[in-house]
Structure formats: structure tokens, C-alpha cells
Scaffold this active site. Structure first.
Site, PDB file in Angstrom:
ATOM      1  N   HIS C  53       0.816  -1.207   0.000  1.00 10.02           N
ATOM      2  CA  HIS C  53       0.000   0.000   0.000  1.00 10.02           C
ATOM      3  C   HIS C  53       0.852   1.260   0.000  1.00 10.02           C
ATOM      4  CE1 HIS C  53      -3.837   2.046   0.769  1.00 10.02           C
ATOM      5  NE2 HIS C  53      -3.059   2.948   1.343  1.00 10.02           N
ATOM      6  N   HIS C  99     -11.045   2.086  -1.137  1.00 15.85           N
ATOM      7  CA  HIS C  99     -11.279   1.561   0.213  1.00 15.85           C
ATOM      8  C   HIS C  99     -12.024   0.244   0.085  1.00 15.85           C
ATOM      9  CE1 HIS C  99     -11.031   3.536   4.427  1.00 15.85           C
ATOM     10  NE2 HIS C  99      -9.857   3.275   3.939  1.00 15.85           N
TER      11      HIS C  99
END
Ligand SMILES: Nc1ncnc2c1ncn2[C@@H]1O[C@H](COP(=O)(O)OP(=O)(O)O)[C@@H](O)[C@H]1O
Ligand SMILES: [Mg+2]
Lengths: 79, 233, 735, 79
Positions: C53, C99
């Protein structure tokens, strides 16, 4: 009989509503208010007359629908 | 005419409101912070704009209604001052006891953001005198808690005393259930105080004042306000 | 350098490193950089900074190939959001972020905090957010939990955006079983700033205070390592949920407070605390400025008691920002944040050591040299295999089982084409009073800049089924469609943000999809002068061991000099000619018609001819800006007949159509096409011929029916009823 | 000590949430569920140690802010 399902944010989960209420109470001059947590209570009128069974039924409803168990915990009281 | 716009933590349609008022008065009205305990001198009109004061937590408008500035607004209204509350502003006026009733969650339990039509039930108020009698106009609503509630006795009294100023209707003017998206008693969209100087409504006519944005259907409301105070200077 | 933390026992450290996701060689690199065994906090910092990430270790190699420059690009990838010059001294600041996983675990909060996060990326750069968009992919509507997920995600996006008062003006939704266990929630925010007052993350000024503002820190979302961390906290009474809860009210206050502070000259640098919270914000700010940073965690505002350094550094509590202030400006800043009822704390200062030093309770908990933390971050050139090309499906080889009318009625009601009203009716699209084209009104949303004539056109696009069939063509198509949608309202497309959602990059086929998509995106961006200025990568999106459809979502932004020039897609009143611009071959491969009517998902997807795309689009935009176009709609999913039907349903005005009775012509998904409604068809056709742009009249507006070329007719009301019913019916009991 | 303020819609006041929950429970196959009412519970951490005083303080807070007595009734429990 009646079942009362009380649903609160889990410990450690942010409770923005409780936080804002606490803030407002302080602003209104209420002293000595510590943590405030905001939850829900669902009152269910149940046909069931056996308290244990009513309790179990309400718990099943809470798990299935009423509470979001990822972030909320609940307790059931039967009266 | 001199208007002031109240600003609470979480208010978010204050700029929309300022632009709408500017369109009819030529000046951007001042913003008044919720923590003030007095209003600027010489105000003709206090406006409570839309938004999510205090996040709409607990009950919409409940915490804002307790702000210091609301005591000053109550005094202002008691002395015959003019007050306009839109959406969250309406909710705050109700929580502050300046208008009767309550605003519950929409019957669908969903936030409703869509066009609606309203019928102007009376044009003899400072907020509606530029509408034609019986006019129907389009606006947009954007709220989760706009379901106006009054018990039967109170609803009857509001109707009898002509305090229902705006009602949800079809574009043709019929107050049907389908036109009443949030479930309000008697399709009520906006009510005024007994002296007609305090108006609260859920939809957002301030978003319909510009031909380049979403039409000018809401403009007569602002023109009414400006006309009402034209003589007052 | 004297202060060192207490290291973990070597065996324990190695084992925890693995639990935190550090590969063996990555862990060895940690040891080499430190020259010793890490402390728990250090191990946490390395593992999050080197996570996929934060480090983009699988994707960085490829992302570097994307075109990121143009004269109007003020800031490309590398900051919190991209920045472009939109004229009159104004800049547009935007980014899209995923998300996905949080939204599967807890749909409402996952989606809500996604919106909150992307808003912060934009206002941290000094821009006031003026619009939100969202690109959503759900599983089959009847898959387990799916209605609940749809309901929660939509409520969450609305709940957050409505409350902060930023209009949600656009987005896209697809349904496919490959998203059953892994829906995608990509949120985009667009903001406006003055071009000469953009705020950046690079720290400077030895001794300058490091300031924490916003909400308090709790144990929210501490990475997958929560379980492991519990072992270090003997008092931890229950297993902490890792779900973060959004507080849009605090975010709204944070926006206003930051805007107010940014109007002063107190800020040196600012960065939101997003993924990996305090760790990534402090490491990145110091790193970008080649500074050192020292933090005293005792000063961090804390929501819970007994938090350790490790927990504070890894917490992902929402609605927080980190700033470097000019010396002596603390009081000014503090007054503003307190006025907005937000926490404010000086938690450290900048140093010239090039190291990050974390202190807590008189103890050093971490002491790491920053340069190698960044420069030696893992970078993988993962093996990849190109996706095999599929044969071109000849339209003639597929029978038409139902004819035009029945197919149209079915298509306008299918989940991928039905009305999204149920969704956008829950989003406040008007707040701000500047939304000229709201959802459903045009191909791109149009929002005017307050106190200006100028407006932004915004859209998100991707066709995952094309990307699966051919990642490179699919990547091109996603960019081209975004460009086309902006063009269709009259906007000049300026730049994109991308959100690369893919499966497990360790599988060569998936990496091949990624590589192909990047190549396609890059080619389209170059050909269309539409550079990438920001983006986000989300990998490891798997459904039952199978990757999701490759989904490189593109968020496009363009400008209109005058909002009055914007056109919508609604069919104008009777007497307008409908003109099809662009070439039609009748491409049925991977079309919705093929899937919904013929029951097949195959063939090569429609190719994008980038030269034709640009030529056609520039022509269409020119006609719109000349004021000769009453309505314009691009041909996308579902093909030409669906395009015309959507125009008709938007206004209730029908049309009489002409041309061949041919499924390929009416339902093929050839690219680079638009339908224009104009008063003067001959003039348009002549101009098209002069520009070398294929164009032909396909009908005339008017009446309440769509009269089809095969003699069938269908009322617009009937079409609308079918189109509008799908989502409400599906979600009826989803409340 | 802790005070729990339970706030319920008054009799006769529309309770759209309770109604929707009742509906959803029936849809999920839970039988024998009669009326459902949805309310709130606010948990207050109070510095006050005298139960009677804590009760009075929480009641004052409920009247002033936590409940809207036009549409809601409340009760306070101190533990
Ligand atoms: N797919 C991509 N294409 C281009 N730039 C990207 C892409 N993914 C990420 N970036 C850029 O890399 C930087 C870091 O991204 P990210 O870690 O997602 O930001 P944040 O720290 O705000 O969450 C950003 O500037 C972002 O724009
Ligand atoms: Mg960021």
C-alpha cells in the site's frame, strides 16, 4: 413479553456521537461529565411467553439484524 | 435590507445562502458565529442555513439550539424580528422552540436528495409575497430528517391558523402521498410562526436562484424577502 | 546518534516481521539498514512503509511509465493529490483512492472513511473540495450479503459527503460475480485552490515544530498486526476491532480550520494522516524535505489509555493531520483549531540528522535513518505474462433472438445499464450551489467555480469486462471514455487520476493485466494530451482465490471557460436532428447486448482508435462551444440505441430513428462515438465532412415514443419505468 | 458513577425506525414480533459519587439536551 436490546459501540471503536454530546454538555455548563457513549435501544414486543426463549429469540434478532457486531456490542434484557 | 447568516459547527450551506441573498440585495450578508451572544445591530433578518450542525448527532439541530447565539435569536424573534431557517436551520428553530412540532427521520429512513415541488399556501408573509397565490414551484431537498410531525390537535391548529406556508405537491399542485417523499404530516414542507415572521422549511430554494445552475424557481422567495424590507431601507 | 531503542529478541523480531508481512529478504534489509535488531515500533514502521500500500513495490516499476507532464500540470504524482492549472489563476486538485477491503468488512464505515480519506488528500494541499465522485463495483446482486454491501456503501458515501457539505456529483457502478467477495469502492475528490497557494508535504527548517491537529488517536485500524500486538499488551481485554469509524463532523471542522490557517502564512508543510497514520505522514514529510524528525508521543492527543508507541505510530484513526509550522506560529494555529473545537498539539520538531526518532515515556522507541527507508524500499519487477488476445467476434455469426425492441427494453433494465437514481438520490449533489450538471444530466458532472464563470467537468470511467478480455485495449478505453465524457459536455479534458484495482500481483497473469492496462492507459494519455497527475493502486483483490476483473478506474477532469456552454444529454423538444458522430462497425464482442441477450461473454473488446478518438472529440467539442448543439451523449455500454434511449428517458421526449434493422449497428459498442441533437443537421454534416469526421443522421426528436427503424415503437414512459424499477426493486428489503 | 439515559419516542409519535425494523424482522422470518420501538441510550460517566445527585444531574441533562420532550420520553438509571 418485552425484550430490550441495548446496542453500544464496542470498546475502542470511535463514537463520534458520544464525543459530540459530551462536548455539548460541557458547553452547557454541566461539570464532571467524563466519557459519553451513545447507543441504541430497541424495544421488542414478543408473543413468546417463556423468558429463556424470548431471550434467545431477541439475541438471534440482534445478531442477525439489530446490531452490527463488527463495531457494536449488544445485550438483551427480557421483562 | 440587512441580513445575517448564522454559522454553527457543521453548517454547510451558508455560502449557497449568501449567494442567494446577494442576488437580491447586491451584498453578501455577514456570517455570525454561534458562540456570539448578541446579533449585529440593525439586522432585518436572521438566516439559519442548512448543513449538519454538530454532525446531526443526537437529534438534528438539538445541540445548535443550545448555542449562545440562539438566545439572542429568540429575543430578536420575540421582539418581532424576522427569521428564516432552511433544512438544518428549520430543525434548529424547532429544537429551540421558535417553531412548533418536530422533524423526524424520513419515512423511508434514507437521505433524500431530489427535486420536489411545493405549493405556496399563503402569499401574505414576508417570505412569499412575490409568489402568485397558489403558486407551485420546484426546489431540491437534501435531508435525512425532514419528516414534519405534529400531533393531530397541533396539526389542526397550524392549519386553522394558517401557519402552513409550504406544502409538498405534485408538479400539478396536488398534495398526494407520492409527492410527500419524507412522510410529513399533511405534506407540510414549511411553517411559520403565529406572527408569520419566522419561517422554517426543509427544501433548498437557495439552490434555485441562478439560471446557469438549477433554474430560478426559488428566486421569488428571496425577492419577497428583499421586497418586504425595501421600505425599511 | 546516541539514543537507541530496546531491540526485540532476534528470533522474536524475525517471526514478528514475517507476521507483519515482511518477506525474508526484506527483513534482512531492515537488519542491514539498522545494523541491529529492530524494536517493535521500528519493525512496525518498516513493515507499513514497505507494505504494498505505501511502497507500491509491485507497481512502481510500471507506474513510472505513465505520462505525467503537460504545460498545465502544476503537480504530478508524488504528492497527496495532483494539481493542474485551470486558468484565471486557479488550480484543480484531485485524486482517487480505494477503500475496497474495509468496505467489504464494514460497508458503511469502510465507504465513509474512504470518502474522508480522499477529501483530506485534497484539502491538505490547500484546495477547498468542491465535488466528490465514486466508482463502485459490486458482485452479482443476488450474491450473499451483496444487498447489504450495496446499501451500506451507498449510505456510507452519502453519510460522509452529505455531512461535510461536499456535493457528490458523479461516479459509476458495475455488477459482476467476480466482485462477489471483493467489491470495489473508489472515491475521488476534486478541489479548487489558487494556483499560487498550493501546500506541499516536504518539510523544511531545522527546529520547526511538528504539529498534530484534528481528532484524537485511538487503536483504530492498526494493521493486520493487531493480534500480535495484543501479546504485548497484557491488559488488552478484548480483541480490538480494526474497523475505523468516520466522523464527518470532525472532518468538516478540520476542513474549515485548515482553510483558515492556510490563509495565514504559518504553514511550512502539511500532510494528512492516511494509511499508516503518523508513521507515513512523518516519514514522508521529513523524507521529502531531506530532514530529520523527532517526535515525542506523550504529546499525541489520545482517545484511549495506555497506548504504546507502536500503537500510536500505526493507528489509522481518522480526521487527523500533521503540519510543520513556521517558528513562533504555534499560538495562531492553536487559536484557530481550538475555535473549531479540534485537538492541537506540538508533538515534535525537525532536525538535521536525517533520522526519525520516536520518544515515548522517556524512552527512545525508534531511531531510523530515513534515506535508506525510502531508497532501499523493495521494488519488484514481478514476472508477467501478456493476456492472450481473443478472436474478433463477427456480428454476423451471432443470431439475434429477440429483435431491437425487446432487446432494448431488457438492456435498459439490466443492472449494468439501469438507472442509478436510487443511489444518487441518497447523495446531496447540490450543496455549494454550483452544480450545473448533476448525476444523470450529462456525461460528466459540471460544477462551476464559485464567483467565476468557469466550471470543471468531471467523470470516472472503466469498463472492466473489456479490461479482462484485453487489458491494454481496456486501459485505453477507460481513458478514452473519460476524455469523451468530458468532451460530451463541452469540456476540455485536462488530466486524470487513476485507481488501479487488480488481483494478486504475484500471479504472472494478474501482473500481465496490470502491465497491459498501464500500457494502454499510457498510450491513451499521450495521444489525448491527458496526463496522469495522481492515482492509487489496490492489489490482492481476490474472490475465492480468483482475481476481480482488472479495474483501472480513471477519474478525469476538464474545464469549461463558461458554465453556460455546458450541454446535457436530455433529448430536446421535437424537431432536433439526431446525428451520430464516429464510425460504426457493429462491434458486438464483449458488448452488453452479447452478454444480456445472447448470453455470452466473449470476443475481443472494441478497439480504440486514438487518432479517430481525438479527431471526433475535438470536432464535437468545437460544435458544442460554437453553441450549435442542444444535447450530446457519448455511445458507451449498450451501444447506439441505448444511448438514444437514455437521452429520451432523461427528458421524456422520444425520437423517430432511421437506418438499418441491425443488432450490430444499434447495440455494437464501437468506440469514439457521440450522438448530437442539433437544429441544423446539414450544417453539422458539412462541418463533419470538412473535418474528416464520419457523421450521419440517425433520426429526429419528438413524440413520446422511440420509433425504431424496423417499424417497432416503444413509449419512452415504458422504457423509463423499466429503467427506473431495477435498483429500487432489488434494494426494497435491503434497508 | 455511570448514568444511563434511555430515550424512547412518546406514545403516539410516529417511529419510522421502529416500524422499519419490525418489517425487516418479519422479512427475515422472525415470528411473533409485535410492536417494535427504537430509542437511544446515552451512557454518561459522572464524577458525582452520590447516586441521588447523579440521578438529578443526568435528569437535568436529559431535559436540557438529551431528549426532546415534545416527542420523546426518557428515564435515567444510575449505577
Ligand atoms: N496508479 C497510479 N498512477 C499514478 N500515480 C500514482 C498511482 N498510484 C499512486 N500514485 C501516486 O503515488 C503517490 C502516493 O500515493 P498514495 O500512497 O496512495 O497517497 P496517500 O499517501 O495520499 O495515500 C501519490 O502522489 C499518488 O498520486
Ligand atoms: Mg495522502
Amino acid at each position: 413479553m418485552k425484550a430490550y436490546v441495548t446496542i453500544m459501540p464496542k470498546n475502542g471503536v470511535l463514537d463520534p456521537q458520544g464525543k459530540a454530546i459530551g462536548h455539548a454538555l460541557a458547553g452547557l455548563g454541566f461539570a464532571g461529565v467524563g466519557e459519553v457513549r451513545a447507543g441504541k435501544v430497541i424495544e421488542l414486543e414478543l408473543a413468546e411467553t417463556d423468558p429463556a426463549k424470548a431471550q434467545a429469540a431477541a439475541e438471534a434478532m440482534a445478531k442477525k439484524l439489530l446490531a452490527n457486531t463488527v463495531i457494536e456490542s449488544f445485550k438483551v434484557e427480557v421483562r | 435590507m440587512k441580513a445575517g447568516i448564522l454559522l454553527f459547527p457543521g453548517t454547510n450551506r451558508e455560502r449557497d445562502m449568501a449567494l442567494a441573498l446577494q442576488r437580491v440585495t447586491g451584498v453578501k450578508p455577514p456570517m455570525i458565529w454561534h458562540g456570539e451572544s448578541t446579533l449585529p445591530a440593525g439586522l432585518d433578518l436572521v438566516v439559519l442555513p442548512g448543513g449538519f450542525s454538530y454532525g446531526d448527532y443526537l437529534r438534528c439541530g438539538a445541540m445548535a439550539a443550545q448555542s449562545p447565539i440562539m438566545r439572542a435569536v429568540a429575543e430578536f424573534a420575540a421582539k418581532g424580528g424576522h427569521v428564516l431557517g432552511v433544512c438544518n436551520g428549520f430543525q434548529i428553530l424547532i429544537e429551540a422552540g421558535l417553531l412548533p412540532g418536530a422533524l423526524l427521520k424520513n419515512a423511508s429512513l434514507r437521505f433524500l436528495s431530489m427535486d420536489c415541488h411545493m405549493k405556496v399556501e399563503r402569499t401574505d408573509t414576508p417570505f412569499t409575497n412575490r409568489f402568485k397565490p397558489g403558486a407551485v414551484f420546484r426546489s431540491t431537498m437534501a435531508h435525512g430528517d425532514g419528516n414534519y410531525f405534529a400531533d393531530a390537535a397541533m396539526a389542526a391548529r397550524l392549519e386553522a391558523e394558517g401557519q402552513v406556508v409550504l406544502r409538498y405537491v405534485t408538479p400539478e399542485g396536488a398534495a398526494t402521498e407520492a409527492a410527500n417523499r419524507n412522510g410529513s404530516v399533511n405534506n407540510i414542507a414549511g411553517i411559520c410562526s403565529a406572527n408569520r415572521r419566522v419561517l422554517g422549511l426543509m427544501p433548498h430554494p437557495e439552490n434555485q436562484v441562478d439560471p446557469l445552475i438549477d433554474g430560478t424557481d426559488g428566486l421569488p422567495l428571496f425577492e419577497s424577502i428583499s421586497a418586504s424590507f425595501a421600505t425599511a431601507g | 546518534m546516541t539514543d537507541l531503542p530496546i531491540p526485540l529478541a532476534p528470533e522474536r523480531a524475525k517471526q514478528l516481521g514475517a507476521e507483519f508481512g515482511l518477506k525474508g529478504d526484506e527483513y534482512d534489509r531492515v537488519l542491514a539498514i539498522l545494523g541491529r535488531t529492530p524494536s517493535l515500533t521500528e519493525l512496525g514502521i518498516f513493515s507499513v512503509m514497505w507494505s504494498e500500500h505505501c511502497s507500491y513495490k509491485s507497481s512502481r516499476f510500471w507506474l513510472k511509465q505513465l505520462p505525467t507532464k503537460a504545460p498545465w500540470v502544476i503537480q504530478g504524482p508524488g504528492e497527496n493529490a495532483g494539481v493542474i492549472d485551470i486558468g484565471e489563476g486557479l488550480a484543480a486538485v484531485f485524486k482517487m483512492e480505494s477503500h475496497n477491503h474495509p468496505s467489504f468488512i464494514e460497508p458503511y464505515q469502510g465507504a465513509a472513511t474512504g470518502v474522508g480519506g480522499i477529501l483530506r488528500d485534497v484539502f491538505t494541499m490547500g484546495a477547498r473540495p468542491i465535488a466528490n465522485l465514486n466508482a463502485l463495483r459490486f458482485g452479482a446482486p443476488d450474491a450473499p450479503r451483496m444487498k447489504q454491501i450495496i446499501d451500506g456503501v451507498v449510505r456510507g458515501i452519502g453519510g460522509y459527503g452529505n455531512c461535510v457539505g461536499v456535493p457528490t456529483v458523479g461516479g459509476e457502478v458495475n455488477f459482476h460475480p467476480r466482485y462477489n467477495g471483493n467489491p470495489l469502492v473508489n472515491a475521488m475528490t476534486v478541489g479548487i485552490a489558487r494556483a499560487d497557494s498550493i501546500f506541499y508535504a516536504a518539510a523544511s527548517g531545522v527546529g520547526n515544530p511538528v504539529v498534530y491537529v484534528g481528532s484524537k488517536t485511538g487503536r483504530d485500524g492498526i494493521h493486520g498486526a493487531t493480534m500480535a500486538s495484543a501479546e504485548f499488551d497484557a491488559n488488552s481485554e478484548e480483541k480490538r476491532p480494526t474497523v475505523q469509524v468516520g466522523d464527518p463532523f470532525s472532518e468538516k471542522l478540520l476542513i474549515e480550520a485548515c482553510m483558515e490557517l492556510m490563509a495565514t502564512d504559518a504553514i511550512v508543510a502539511i500532510q494528512d494522516m492516511g494509511a499508516a497514520g503518523l508513521t507515513s505522514s512523518s516519514v514522508e514529510m521529513a523524507g521529502k524535505g531531506d530532514m530529520g524528525i523527532e517526535l515525542v508521543l506523550d504529546n499525541v492527543p489520545q482517545r484511549e489509555t495506555g497506548m504504546s508507541a507502536y500503537e500510536m505510530m500505526l493507528s489509522e484513526s481518522q480526521e487527523r493531520m500533521l503540519m510543520i509550522l513556521k517558528p513562533g506560529r504555534e499560538a495562531v494555529a492553536e487559536a484557530i483549531f481550538h475555535k473549531w473545537e479540534l485537538d492541537f498539539a506540538v508533538i515534535g520538531h525537525l532536525t538535521d540528522t536525517g533520522r526519525i526518532v520516536i520518544r515515548h515515556k522517556g524512552q527512545v522507541e525508534a531511531n531510523i535513518e530515513l534515506a535508506p527507508l525510502e531508497s532501499q524500499a523493495p521494488l519488484y519487477q514481478r514476472p508477467w505474462v501478456p493476456t492472450p488476445k481473443l478472436p474478433v467476434l463477427e456480428a454476423a455469426s451471432v443470431a439475434d433472438p429477440v429483435g431491437l425492441k425487446a432487446a432494448l427494453l431488457k438492456l435498459v433494465a439490466c443492472p449494468d445499464l439501469c438507472s442509478r437514481r436510487w443511489i444518487w438520490d441518497q447523495y446531496d449533489s447540490m450543496v455549494g450551489g454550483q452544480t450545473a450538471k448533476r448525476p444523470g444530466a450529462a456525461d460528466a458532472a459540471v460544477v462551476r467555480v464559485e464567483d467565476h464563470k468557469r466550471a470543471l467537468a468531471m467523470t470516472t470511467d472503466c469498463t472492466p469486462r473489456y479490461c479482462l478480455a484485453d487489458p491494454e485495449e481496456g486501459g485505453k478505453q477507460a481513458v478514452a471514455e473519460a476524455w469523451r465524457n468530458i468532451t460530451a459536455v463541452g469540456g476540455l479534458p485536462l488530466a486524470i487520476t487513476d485507481n488501479m484495482n487488480f488481483g494478486n500481483p504475484e500471479k504472472p497473469e494478474i501482473m500481465g493485466q496490470f502491465a497491459g492496462a498501464v500500457m494502454g492507459i499510457g498510450a491513451a494519455c499521450t495521444a489525448l494530451d491527458f496526463p496522469v497527475v495522481s492515482g492509487n493502486v489496490s492489489l490482492y483483490n481476490e474472490t475465492e482465490g480468483r482475481g476481480i476483473l482488472p479495474t483501472p478506474a480513471i477519474g478525469g477532469v476538464g474545464v469549461l471557460e463558461d458554465v453556460a456552454q455546458a450541454v446535457g444529454l436530455a433529448m430536446p423538444e421535437a424537431g432536433h436532428a439526431l446525428v451520430l458522430v464516429g464510425e460504426t462497425r457493429g462491434w458486438l464482442g464483449q458488448s452488453i447486448w452479447l452478454r444480456e441477450i445472447a448470453g455470452r461473454e466473449d470476443g475481443a473488446p472494441p478497439p480504440v482508435d486514438l487518432l479517430a478518438e481525438r479527431r471526433n472529440g475535438d470536432f464535437v467539442r468545437g460544435r458544442i462551444l460554437a453553441g450549435t448543439v442542444a444535447a450530446c451523449h457519448d455511445c458507451a455500454d449498450g451501444g447506439l440505441l441505448v444511448t438514444v434511449a437514455e437521452m429520451a428517458m432523461a427528458s421524456g421526449v422520444g425520437a423517430k430513428l432511421e437506418g438499418q434493422d441491425d443488432k450490430g449497428f444499434w447495440f455494437g459498442e464501437d468506440q469514439g462515438r457521440y450522438v448530437l441533437a442539433v437544429r441544423d443537421a446539414p450544417a453539422l454534416l458539412a462541418a463533419a465532412a470538412a473535418a474528416g469526421v464520419p457523421a450521419r443522421q440517425i433520426g429526429v426528436s419528438g413524440g413520446g415514443d422511440l420509433a425504431l427503424p424496423n417499424g417497432e415503437a416503444i413509449s419512452v414512459a415504458e422504457l423509463s419505468a423499466a429503467h427506473e424499477a431495477t435498483l429500487p426493486n432489488l434494494m426494497r428489503d435491503g434497508a
